[in-house]
Design a protein around this motif. Structure first.
Motif, PDB file in Angstrom:
ATOM      1  N   PHE A 707       0.867  -1.280  -0.055  1.00 26.00           N
ATOM      2  CA  PHE A 707      -0.040  -0.024   0.052  1.00 26.00           C
ATOM      3  C   PHE A 707       0.984   1.096   0.056  1.00 26.00           C
ATOM      4  CE2 PHE A 707      -2.342  -3.269   1.903  1.00 26.00           C
ATOM      5  CZ  PHE A 707      -3.758  -3.253   1.286  1.00 26.00           C
ATOM      6  N   GLU A 708       0.343   2.355  -0.411  1.00 19.25           N
ATOM      7  CA  GLU A 708       1.135   3.481  -0.447  1.00 19.25           C
ATOM      8  C   GLU A 708       1.330   4.032   0.879  1.00 19.25           C
ATOM      9  OE1 GLU A 708      -0.351   6.736  -2.842  1.00 19.25           O
ATOM     10  OE2 GLU A 708       0.290   5.934  -4.867  1.00 19.25           O
ATOM     11  N   LEU A 709       2.180   4.990   0.897  1.00 14.47           N
ATOM     12  CA  LEU A 709       2.298   5.699   2.227  1.00 14.47           C
ATOM     13  C   LEU A 709       1.253   6.262   2.926  1.00 14.47           C
ATOM     14  CD1 LEU A 709       4.352   6.847   4.362  1.00 14.47           C
ATOM     15  CD2 LEU A 709       4.586   8.788   3.021  1.00 14.47           C
ATOM     16  N   ARG A 710       0.587   6.114   3.933  1.00 13.40           N
ATOM     17  CA  ARG A 710      -0.644   6.625   4.680  1.00 13.40           C
ATOM     18  C   ARG A 710      -1.828   5.866   3.855  1.00 13.40           C
ATOM     19  NH1 ARG A 710      -0.742  12.749   6.549  1.00 13.40           N
ATOM     20  NH2 ARG A 710       0.711  12.635   8.352  1.00 13.40           N
ATOM     21  N   GLY A 711      -1.442   4.911   2.950  1.00  5.99           N
ATOM     22  CA  GLY A 711      -2.552   4.210   2.477  1.00  5.99           C
ATOM     23  C   GLY A 711      -3.484   3.518   3.072  1.00  5.99           C
ATOM     24  N   VAL A 712      -3.256   2.829   4.151  1.00  2.68           N
ATOM     25  CA  VAL A 712      -4.159   2.244   4.811  1.00  2.68           C
ATOM     26  C   VAL A 712      -4.800   3.190   6.073  1.00  2.68           C
ATOM     27  CG1 VAL A 712      -4.454   0.319   6.654  1.00  2.68           C
ATOM     28  CG2 VAL A 712      -3.020   0.134   4.717  1.00  2.68           C
ATOM     29  N   SER A 713      -5.903   3.797   5.675  1.00  2.00           N
ATOM     30  CA  SER A 713      -6.684   4.881   6.639  1.00  2.00           C
ATOM     31  C   SER A 713      -7.914   5.003   6.295  1.00  2.00           C
ATOM     32  CB  SER A 713      -5.580   6.007   6.433  1.00  2.00           C
ATOM     33  OG  SER A 713      -6.341   7.189   6.850  1.00  2.00           O
ATOM     34  N   PRO A 714      -8.767   5.466   7.388  1.00  2.00           N
ATOM     35  CA  PRO A 714     -10.049   5.993   6.969  1.00  2.00           C
ATOM     36  C   PRO A 714     -10.021   7.156   6.081  1.00  2.00           C
ATOM     37  CG  PRO A 714      -9.969   5.681   9.342  1.00  2.00           C
ATOM     38  CD  PRO A 714      -8.470   5.613   8.805  1.00  2.00           C
ATOM     39  N   GLY A 730      -6.274   9.518   8.641  1.00  2.00           N
ATOM     40  CA  GLY A 730      -5.782   8.793   9.825  1.00  2.00           C
ATOM     41  C   GLY A 730      -6.843   8.340  10.681  1.00  2.00           C
ATOM     42  N   GLY A 731      -6.578   7.554  11.753  1.00  2.37           N
ATOM     43  CA  GLY A 731      -7.428   7.132  12.700  1.00  2.37           C
ATOM     44  C   GLY A 731      -7.019   7.017  13.961  1.00  2.37           C
ATOM     45  N   GLY A 764      -3.155  -5.908   9.079  1.00  5.38           N
ATOM     46  CA  GLY A 764      -3.392  -4.682   9.946  1.00  5.38           C
ATOM     47  C   GLY A 764      -4.608  -3.953   9.436  1.00  5.38           C
ATOM     48  N   THR A 765      -5.040  -3.254  10.420  1.00  7.06           N
ATOM     49  CA  THR A 765      -6.024  -2.055   9.847  1.00  7.06           C
ATOM     50  C   THR A 765      -6.018  -0.624  10.770  1.00  7.06           C
ATOM     51  OG1 THR A 765      -8.371  -1.688   9.978  1.00  7.06           O
ATOM     52  CG2 THR A 765      -7.323  -2.760  11.955  1.00  7.06           C
ATOM     53  N   VAL A 766      -6.431   0.503  10.312  1.00 10.13           N
ATOM     54  CA  VAL A 766      -6.420   1.698  10.930  1.00 10.13           C
ATOM     55  C   VAL A 766      -8.144   1.950  10.826  1.00 10.13           C
ATOM     56  CG1 VAL A 766      -5.897   3.900  10.949  1.00 10.13           C
ATOM     57  CG2 VAL A 766      -4.147   2.271  10.187  1.00 10.13           C
ATOM     58  N   ARG A 767      -8.464   2.397  12.262  1.00  9.25           N
ATOM     59  CA  ARG A 767      -9.820   2.596  12.158  1.00  9.25           C
ATOM     60  C   ARG A 767     -10.245   3.931  13.430  1.00  9.25           C
ATOM     61  NH1 ARG A 767     -13.384  -0.546  14.359  1.00  9.25           N
ATOM     62  NH2 ARG A 767     -14.965  -0.291  12.746  1.00  9.25           N
ATOM     63  N   ASP A 768     -11.500   4.303  13.149  1.00  4.55           N
ATOM     64  CA  ASP A 768     -11.809   5.364  14.168  1.00  4.55           C
ATOM     65  C   ASP A 768     -12.040   4.951  15.597  1.00  4.55           C
ATOM     66  OD1 ASP A 768     -11.325   7.454  12.381  1.00  4.55           O
ATOM     67  OD2 ASP A 768     -13.377   7.174  11.500  1.00  4.55           O
ATOM     68  N   GLY A 807     -10.971   2.265  -1.920  1.00  3.55           N
ATOM     69  CA  GLY A 807     -10.236   3.631  -1.552  1.00  3.55           C
ATOM     70  C   GLY A 807      -8.905   3.408  -1.374  1.00  3.55           C
ATOM     71  N   ASP A 808      -8.445   2.427  -0.925  1.00  4.10           N
ATOM     72  CA  ASP A 808      -7.051   1.884  -0.549  1.00  4.10           C
ATOM     73  C   ASP A 808      -6.312   2.085  -1.951  1.00  4.10           C
ATOM     74  OD1 ASP A 808      -7.813   1.192   1.876  1.00  4.10           O
ATOM     75  OD2 ASP A 808      -7.423  -0.884   1.837  1.00  4.10           O
ATOM     76  N   GLU A 809      -5.013   2.828  -1.562  1.00  8.60           N
ATOM     77  CA  GLU A 809      -4.151   3.175  -2.671  1.00  8.60           C
ATOM     78  C   GLU A 809      -3.072   2.114  -2.720  1.00  8.60           C
ATOM     79  OE1 GLU A 809      -3.010   7.162  -3.341  1.00  8.60           O
ATOM     80  OE2 GLU A 809      -4.955   7.982  -2.655  1.00  8.60           O
ATOM     81  N   GLU A 810      -2.884   1.360  -3.584  1.00  9.66           N
ATOM     82  CA  GLU A 810      -1.903   0.091  -3.689  1.00  9.66           C
ATOM     83  C   GLU A 810      -0.397   0.580  -4.027  1.00  9.66           C
ATOM     84  OE1 GLU A 810      -3.437  -3.118  -5.567  1.00  9.66           O
ATOM     85  OE2 GLU A 810      -5.575  -2.829  -4.657  1.00  9.66           O
ATOM     86  N   GLN A 811       0.605   0.023  -3.601  1.00  8.26           N
ATOM     87  CA  GLN A 811       2.001   0.316  -4.483  1.00  8.26           C
ATOM     88  C   GLN A 811       2.506  -0.881  -4.195  1.00  8.26           C
ATOM     89  OE1 GLN A 811       3.914   4.105  -3.364  1.00  8.26           O
ATOM     90  NE2 GLN A 811       5.148   2.763  -2.417  1.00  8.26           N
TER      91      GLN A 811
END
Length: 821
Positions: A707-714, A730-731, A764-768, A807-811
């Motif tokens: 994933f891109e930098l900061r790609g895993v995020s709300p 961010g979350g 992993g995951t990033v959530r609110d 919406g996730d940006e892959e890399q």
């Protein structure tokens, strides 16, 4: 009668004269031959002891002559001998001269003649038979290895005398180079005719076919399966993951020893192991079969302990009781006899004595086998010696580094037991500081001083190295773009050691010696630029406390806005033994988001302008990673718990926990490790909607490959349309769990592979809010390149998301390159 008598007298006179002449000639021949023999000038028959040289002994030397010198200059000979014109002739000096000339290797034979001249002086004549000199070194038949690759071996021979030992060693070295490349049947021969005729060393190489191991088998193994035995074998089968499967004689021999050791560690003390090769018809492939004769499995019948000190009763231990010594052992009666556990038992008993100050204690084991049953009595033989304490700890070699910097890392203190185990641990700790030349730290204990019985001084010797560096470099990565670096660092800084003159500053004597860390870093870049000044003292006032501080300026360009930070951070830490550390941190920063795009999320506009972030926090860390592996762990674990309270323009709390584990799965014959690393972390902000976007959590880039930098995020709501866009905001909850396997491929630098491959899985995951929904998973592979100019390997990773969210940006490709100039 008279004539007949006269004739008889003449005849006798002639015979006597003839005998005298023959005697003189014989003495002369013997003298010349004796002088020309190297044995005559040795210790067995010194030249000065021969009466035939008495005529020349002590006479002045009028001249030196050299005969039969064709390839060697006269001056070379004069440089080797001590006999000189104008000095008296000394047979002992001539003897030394001849021995010295032979040692040069340039002469097959040396004769010395001493001629007495008419004026009574002596002419010393050296007569030589020169050894053959190698005019050139050539190789023929090398198709797979270039002349340059063989040059390090053969270039050393040119211009040297012919030496059969050196020629043989060079021939074997060439064969070894070929075997390392897999040419197991390579044969190197010396063309003797060319050498004798032209003085040219000509190595003829018959490379043969490159052998690849296509199979490994075991024959005779009944107690253990082939799968169990395979883990002890370093020979690899050609195939997947860059495995060439080269066949090497030294590795095969190591494998045979390892298999035998595997059996002996499990009680098969009579095991015999060997190997055989089965070649394919074309000679390019081979199957290795390890032949095993297991023998019976032995058990331990009894343990006997013998204290061998002469002044003590047989079997009586003055330091430990028999029961205590038995308790230290890793083997008990009735256990399977294990060679490994015997070694561990001997080491445990020896260490127990050493820790109490019995530095000279020796412990050994002997197996007493029963001739009728597979049983063993183990005899432990102990020589306790005397108990000593540490006298004076003497430090030498540190011209600039203060004594207390060295003493703080030494576990040897006056009046404490003289412990060789602590000596070795102290040596490793001092080496890991990188303040001294690698391998230069030695710690030894001295003999007992009769005036101070029971005490022995300890000598710590070091050799200082340059601990300051002024570096230019560049770094480029998918996360931060291109960054230039100019840094000035000093790992042995002393803020109190101010220069008293310009010479002190230029010579590097100022601001050095206290073990403090200083760093000035200027790192401009297109996407990220950082400027910082830091100073820390890991042993503040020679205590278990550490203090440090940093002032910095940082500017980062994101997709929708720029972020500028300026501030300072401070930390006070404390060590609790060797494994636990705690720290209190404070920070003060001014954060200023600017140049915000019109379609950026509203979360950014809400914090536009300069804001003050103040924070006070604490961390608690436990680590079992050895100090000498802290930069590149291969074993051990590290756990960190943290909390930080933020106030100023915002008010919220940040909680964090991280655990890392490193396991060495295997180690090859070069010492390169196959390492499995596991990592998990959780971060949480309990107060909802209180943290600004630049204090929230993100994953992606090198922290979550694929994933891109900061790609895993709300995703945030766009300011221009009011709908959810694709920009990360961010979350307040972030969780990560990952695993990576590192496999050495090629090369070796101090036990680390120059090229290594990695396989990884990141999840992993990033959530609110706390939870594990919207969970992402990626798998991939990568490459690590270790260059001599950089302590950090170059990293290239290919990640492939297999679970993602809209919406996730892959890399797919991530890399990080950091190169000093």
């Amino acid at each position: 009668m008279w004539a007949k008598g006269l004739a008889g007298i003449c005849t006798r006179f002639f015979i006597m004269a003839q005998q005298a002449i023959f005697a003189v000639m014989a003495v002369s021949v013997v003298a010349v031959v004796a002088l020309g023999s190297p044995a005559a000038f040795g210790q067995e028959a010194p030249a000065g002891a021969r009466p035939e040289l008495a005529a020349a002994e002590g006479r002045p030397i009028a001249e030196l002559r050299f005969r039969s010198l064709e390839k060697t200059a006269d001056q070379f000979v004069r440089n080797q001998i001590r006999t000189r014109e104008g000095r008296p002739f000394q047979s002992a000096t001539v003897s030394e001269d001849i021995a010295r000339l032979y040692r040069t290797g340039r002469f097959r034979h040396v004769d010395v003649l001493a001629e007495i001249l008419a004026d009574g002086a002596v002419a010393v004549v050296y007569v030589f038979e020169e050894a053959q000199i190698i005019e050139d070194v050539q190789v023929v038949g090398n198709r797979s290895l270039s002349d340059g690759e063989l040059g390090d071996v053969v270039d050393l021979l040119q211009g040297t005398p012919v030496d059969e030992f050196q020629l043989g060693r060079a021939r074997r070295a060439i064969e070894e180079l070929y075997r390392e490349k897999g040419y197991f049947q390579a044969l190197v021969t010396l063309d003797r005719e060319t050498l004798d005729r032209d003085g040219i060393v000509l190595f003829r190489i018959r490379e043969g076919e490159r052998l690849r191991v296509t199979g490994i088998r075991f024959d005779g193994n009944e107690a253990f399966s082939a799968k169990q035995l395979r883990t002890n074998v370093k020979t690899e089968i050609a195939g997947w993951l860059f495995k060439e499967g080269a066949l090497r004689e030294d590795v095969l021999e190591t494998d045979v020893v390892a298999i035998a050791g595997f059996y002996k560690d499990r009680g098969y003390l009579d095991v015999r192991a060997d190997r055989e090769l089965t070649m394919s018809p074309d000679g390019r492939e081979a199957i290795v079969t390890f032949l095993i004769a297991e023998g019976p499995r032995y058990t331990l019948r009894d343990i006997r302990i013998n204290i061998r000190d002469a002044e003590k009763e047989d079997g009586a231990a003055s330091v430990f009781s028999t029961e205590q010594l038995a308790g230290l052992m890793k083997l008990k009666r009735g256990d399977v006899q294990s060679a490994r556990r015997v070694r561990e038992s001997v080491s445990a008993i020896r260490d127990a004595y050493h820790r109490l100050g019995y530095a000279d204690a020796s412990v050994s084991a002997r197996e007493l086998r029963d001739s009728e049953t597979p049983e063993v009595d183990l005899l432990i033989m102990i020589t306790e010696g005397e108990q000593f304490r540490v006298g004076e700890v003497i430090i030498q070699g540190n011209r600039l580094t203060k004594h207390n910097v060295i003493r703080r890392h030494s576990q040897l203190q006056p009046e404490r037991p003289l412990d060789p185990v602590a000596m070795e641990e102290s040596r490793r700790r001092l080496e890991s500081l990188r303040l001294f030349q690698p391998g230069s730290v030695t710690i030894t204990y001295q003999t007992e001083d009769p005036a101070d019985p029971g005490y022995r001084d300890v000598l710590i010797e070091v050799e200082e190295t340059n601990t300051a560096s002024f570096n230019f470099g560049a770094a480029v990565s998918t996360d931060s773009g291109v960054i230039g670096t100019v840094s000035l660092t000093q790992s042995n800084f002393d803020i109190a050691n101010v220069p008293t003159s310009v010479d002190d500053l230029l010579a590097g004597r100022a601001f050095r010696g206290a073990g403090q860390n200083f760093a000035l870093v200027l790192a401009p870049g297109f996407e990220l630029q950082t400027y910082s000044l830091s100073l820390s003292d890991p042993y503040f006032l020679e205590s278990d406390y550490s203090v440090g501080g940093t002032i910095f300026f940082r500017e980062r360009r994101f997709q929708d806005y720029d972020e500028q930070r300026i501030g300072a951070r401070g930390q006070v830490g404390r060590r609790f033994g060797d494994r636990w550390t705690g720290a209190v941190t404070v920070r003060g920063e001014q954060v200023d988001p600017s140049d915000i795009d019109s379609d950026a999320p509203i979360d950014i506009f809400e914090v536009e302008g300069a804001n003050i972030i103040l924070g006070v926090g604490g961390t608690l860390t436990r680590t079992t990673v050895p100090p000498d592996e802290r930069l590149n762990p291969g074993r051990g674990a590290r756990t960190t718990l943290g909390v930080e309270q933020i106030f100023g323009d915002f008010n919220f709390t940040k909680l964090s926990a991280r655990h890392e584990l490193w396991i060495t799965l295997d180690e090859d014959f070069l010492g390169r490790k196959k390492i499995l690393s596991l990592s998990t972390s959780a971060r949480f902000i309990p107060q909802s909607d209180e943290a600004p976007i630049y204090e929230r959590y993100f994953l992606g880039g090198q922290s979550f490959r694929g994933f891109e930098l900061r790609g895993v995020s709300p995703r945030g709501i766009r300011a221009d349309t009011g709908v959810i866009g694709n920009d990360p905001v961010g979350g307040e909850w972030a969780f990560f769990l990952g695993a990576e396997y590192l496999h050495p491929i090629w090369g070796n630098v101090d036990g680390r592979a120059i090229m290594s491959g990695v396989l990884f899985i990141d999840t992993g995951t990033v959530r609110d809010e706390v939870g594990f929904s919207e969970y992402r998973v990626s798998v991939g592979f990568g490459l690590r390149l270790l260059l001599p100019i950089s302590p950090v390997p170059l990293a290239f990773d290919f990640g492939f998301p297999i679970a993602k969210e809209d919406g996730d940006e892959e890399q797919f490709f991530n890399f990080s390159i950091d190169l000093p100039f």
